[in-house]
Design a protein around this motif. Sequence first.
Motif, PDB file in Angstrom:
ATOM      1  N   UNK A 280      21.880  47.670  55.200  1.00  0.00           N
ATOM      2  CA  UNK A 280      22.400  47.227  54.047  1.00  0.00           C
ATOM      3  C   UNK A 280      24.056  47.441  54.154  1.00  0.00           C
ATOM      4  N   UNK A 281      24.637  46.606  53.785  1.00  0.00           N
ATOM      5  CA  UNK A 281      25.739  46.805  53.711  1.00  0.00           C
ATOM      6  C   UNK A 281      26.851  47.084  53.020  1.00  0.00           C
ATOM      7  N   UNK A 282      27.684  47.481  52.474  1.00  0.00           N
ATOM      8  CA  UNK A 282      28.088  47.599  51.220  1.00  0.00           C
ATOM      9  C   UNK A 282      29.888  47.032  51.253  1.00  0.00           C
ATOM     10  N   UNK A 283      30.017  46.093  50.508  1.00  0.00           N
ATOM     11  CA  UNK A 283      31.252  45.824  50.159  1.00  0.00           C
ATOM     12  C   UNK A 283      32.371  46.238  49.224  1.00  0.00           C
ATOM     13  N   UNK A 284      33.440  46.723  49.578  1.00  0.00           N
ATOM     14  CA  UNK A 284      34.281  47.006  48.250  1.00  0.00           C
ATOM     15  C   UNK A 284      35.895  46.546  48.427  1.00  0.00           C
ATOM     16  N   UNK A 285      35.301  45.424  47.652  1.00  0.00           N
ATOM     17  CA  UNK A 285      37.257  44.812  48.312  1.00  0.00           C
ATOM     18  C   UNK A 285      38.278  45.572  46.917  1.00  0.00           C
ATOM     19  N   UNK A 286      38.928  44.903  47.448  1.00  0.00           N
ATOM     20  CA  UNK A 286      40.353  44.970  45.771  1.00  0.00           C
ATOM     21  C   UNK A 286      40.715  44.107  45.409  1.00  0.00           C
ATOM     22  N   UNK A 287      42.235  43.804  45.136  1.00  0.00           N
ATOM     23  CA  UNK A 287      42.751  42.352  44.654  1.00  0.00           C
ATOM     24  C   UNK A 287      42.287  41.324  45.910  1.00  0.00           C
ATOM     25  N   UNK A 288      42.281  40.188  45.457  1.00  0.00           N
ATOM     26  CA  UNK A 288      42.184  39.014  46.488  1.00  0.00           C
ATOM     27  C   UNK A 288      42.265  37.385  45.781  1.00  0.00           C
ATOM     28  N   UNK A 289      42.994  36.790  46.614  1.00  0.00           N
ATOM     29  CA  UNK A 289      43.470  35.394  46.210  1.00  0.00           C
ATOM     30  C   UNK A 289      42.081  34.847  45.910  1.00  0.00           C
ATOM     31  N   UNK A 290      41.843  34.545  43.930  1.00  0.00           N
ATOM     32  CA  UNK A 290      40.602  34.458  43.901  1.00  0.00           C
ATOM     33  C   UNK A 290      40.834  33.653  42.403  1.00  0.00           C
ATOM     34  N   UNK A 291      40.205  32.994  41.457  1.00  0.00           N
ATOM     35  CA  UNK A 291      40.096  32.549  40.377  1.00  0.00           C
ATOM     36  C   UNK A 291      40.099  34.081  39.408  1.00  0.00           C
ATOM     37  N   UNK A 292      38.865  35.015  40.262  1.00  0.00           N
ATOM     38  CA  UNK A 292      39.084  35.767  39.273  1.00  0.00           C
ATOM     39  C   UNK A 292      39.953  36.306  39.207  1.00  0.00           C
ATOM     40  N   UNK A 293      40.642  36.786  40.051  1.00  0.00           N
ATOM     41  CA  UNK A 293      41.646  37.803  40.049  1.00  0.00           C
ATOM     42  C   UNK A 293      43.159  37.150  39.256  1.00  0.00           C
ATOM     43  N   UNK A 294      42.919  35.441  39.191  1.00  0.00           N
ATOM     44  CA  UNK A 294      43.837  34.789  38.987  1.00  0.00           C
ATOM     45  C   UNK A 294      44.322  35.636  36.992  1.00  0.00           C
ATOM     46  N   UNK A 295      42.887  35.487  36.476  1.00  0.00           N
ATOM     47  CA  UNK A 295      42.811  35.794  35.335  1.00  0.00           C
ATOM     48  C   UNK A 295      43.817  37.683  35.051  1.00  0.00           C
ATOM     49  N   UNK A 296      43.943  38.388  35.977  1.00  0.00           N
ATOM     50  CA  UNK A 296      43.667  39.734  35.338  1.00  0.00           C
ATOM     51  C   UNK A 296      46.301  39.814  35.879  1.00  0.00           C
ATOM     52  N   UNK A 297      46.466  39.738  34.345  1.00  0.00           N
ATOM     53  CA  UNK A 297      48.073  40.022  34.172  1.00  0.00           C
ATOM     54  C   UNK A 297      47.948  41.429  34.418  1.00  0.00           C
ATOM     55  N   UNK A 298      48.961  41.360  35.742  1.00  0.00           N
ATOM     56  CA  UNK A 298      49.529  42.939  35.530  1.00  0.00           C
ATOM     57  C   UNK A 298      49.339  43.392  37.184  1.00  0.00           C
ATOM     58  N   UNK A 299      49.488  43.734  38.031  1.00  0.00           N
ATOM     59  CA  UNK A 299      49.740  44.936  38.587  1.00  0.00           C
ATOM     60  C   UNK A 299      49.177  44.368  39.614  1.00  0.00           C
ATOM     61  N   UNK A 300      48.330  43.893  40.964  1.00  0.00           N
ATOM     62  CA  UNK A 300      47.537  43.932  41.963  1.00  0.00           C
ATOM     63  C   UNK A 300      48.270  43.847  43.089  1.00  0.00           C
ATOM     64  N   UNK A 301      48.001  45.804  43.107  1.00  0.00           N
ATOM     65  CA  UNK A 301      48.680  46.268  44.466  1.00  0.00           C
ATOM     66  C   UNK A 301      47.827  45.538  45.329  1.00  0.00           C
ATOM     67  N   UNK A 302      48.549  45.589  46.435  1.00  0.00           N
ATOM     68  CA  UNK A 302      48.175  45.301  47.985  1.00  0.00           C
ATOM     69  C   UNK A 302      47.281  44.377  48.370  1.00  0.00           C
ATOM     70  N   UNK A 303      47.224  42.998  47.008  1.00  0.00           N
ATOM     71  CA  UNK A 303      46.313  41.704  46.804  1.00  0.00           C
ATOM     72  C   UNK A 303      46.505  40.906  48.124  1.00  0.00           C
ATOM     73  N   UNK A 304      45.600  40.838  48.836  1.00  0.00           N
ATOM     74  CA  UNK A 304      45.078  40.264  50.352  1.00  0.00           C
ATOM     75  C   UNK A 304      44.889  38.488  49.752  1.00  0.00           C
ATOM     76  N   UNK A 305      45.029  38.224  50.704  1.00  0.00           N
ATOM     77  CA  UNK A 305      44.398  36.586  50.631  1.00  0.00           C
ATOM     78  C   UNK A 305      43.546  36.264  51.191  1.00  0.00           C
ATOM     79  N   UNK A 306      42.688  35.347  50.621  1.00  0.00           N
ATOM     80  CA  UNK A 306      40.928  35.268  50.414  1.00  0.00           C
ATOM     81  C   UNK A 306      40.525  34.857  51.669  1.00  0.00           C
ATOM     82  N   UNK A 307      41.297  34.423  52.509  1.00  0.00           N
ATOM     83  CA  UNK A 307      40.784  34.207  54.231  1.00  0.00           C
ATOM     84  C   UNK A 307      40.859  35.438  55.104  1.00  0.00           C
ATOM     85  N   UNK A 308      41.542  36.196  54.053  1.00  0.00           N
ATOM     86  CA  UNK A 308      41.638  37.450  54.995  1.00  0.00           C
ATOM     87  C   UNK A 308      40.186  38.338  54.655  1.00  0.00           C
ATOM     88  N   UNK A 309      40.132  38.824  53.237  1.00  0.00           N
ATOM     89  CA  UNK A 309      39.237  38.764  52.461  1.00  0.00           C
ATOM     90  C   UNK A 309      37.774  38.673  52.785  1.00  0.00           C
TER      91      UNK A 309
END
Length: 216
Positions: free
Chosen positions: A137-166
């Motif tokens: 069982x692998x548990x993945x805990x990402x932060x902000x990355x480029x996505x449609x869901x992420x684009x809906x958040x209006x405000x600071x997105x510290x250390x946001x990653x590219x979708x490809x990297x995530x």
Amino acid sequence: WVVAECEARGARATAVALDVSDAAALASALAEFEAERPVDLVVANAGTSFGTAPDGTPETGTAAARQVEVNLLGAIHLVGPLLPGMLARGRGAIGVIASVAAFRGLPDCAGYAASKAGLLAWAEGLRAALGPRGIRVSVICPGFFDSAMGDRFLGPKPLRMTLERAAARTNRALLRGEARVVFPAPLGWLLRLLALLPPRLGDRAMRLMRFRVRAE
């Protein structure tokens, strides 16, 4: 397009559109997959988010409950029907996409954080129970990355990653069977440290990261 991309790389692919909160429909579809070919990897990645609206309107109880239905119960509905087969075969892999939001309640996305905190606790309990029986069982805990869901958040997105990297980091974790992966690591550590502060101080720090969420 996902099916077409898989087939272009030589894989056989089938797509089924379902609401993961519908346990019966999902179990029926999974039974068909298992009958055709045993499932050796399942990734629980369905997710939705709401939160404080741009005009400051708080998240409703209905919205919070919907996130729990999809983000937490949806994962349970997906993985549960596949466990008997994996246990009988003594092998299998499960990937659960949680979030760094699981480490500390978020002022503007309390329902989302709650759903991911529950998902993290459930998946880690599952990992402890199933590891000795041959199931990873692998548990993945990402932060902000480029996505449609992420684009809906209006405000600071510290250390946001590219979708490809995530995606690459998640894929590597699944292939290696890593127990828990948090990225970006500094954001994960920050939220875990904030959770250790006295509540009043932690709440004050979290209010500095307030953001709003556009409707889907």
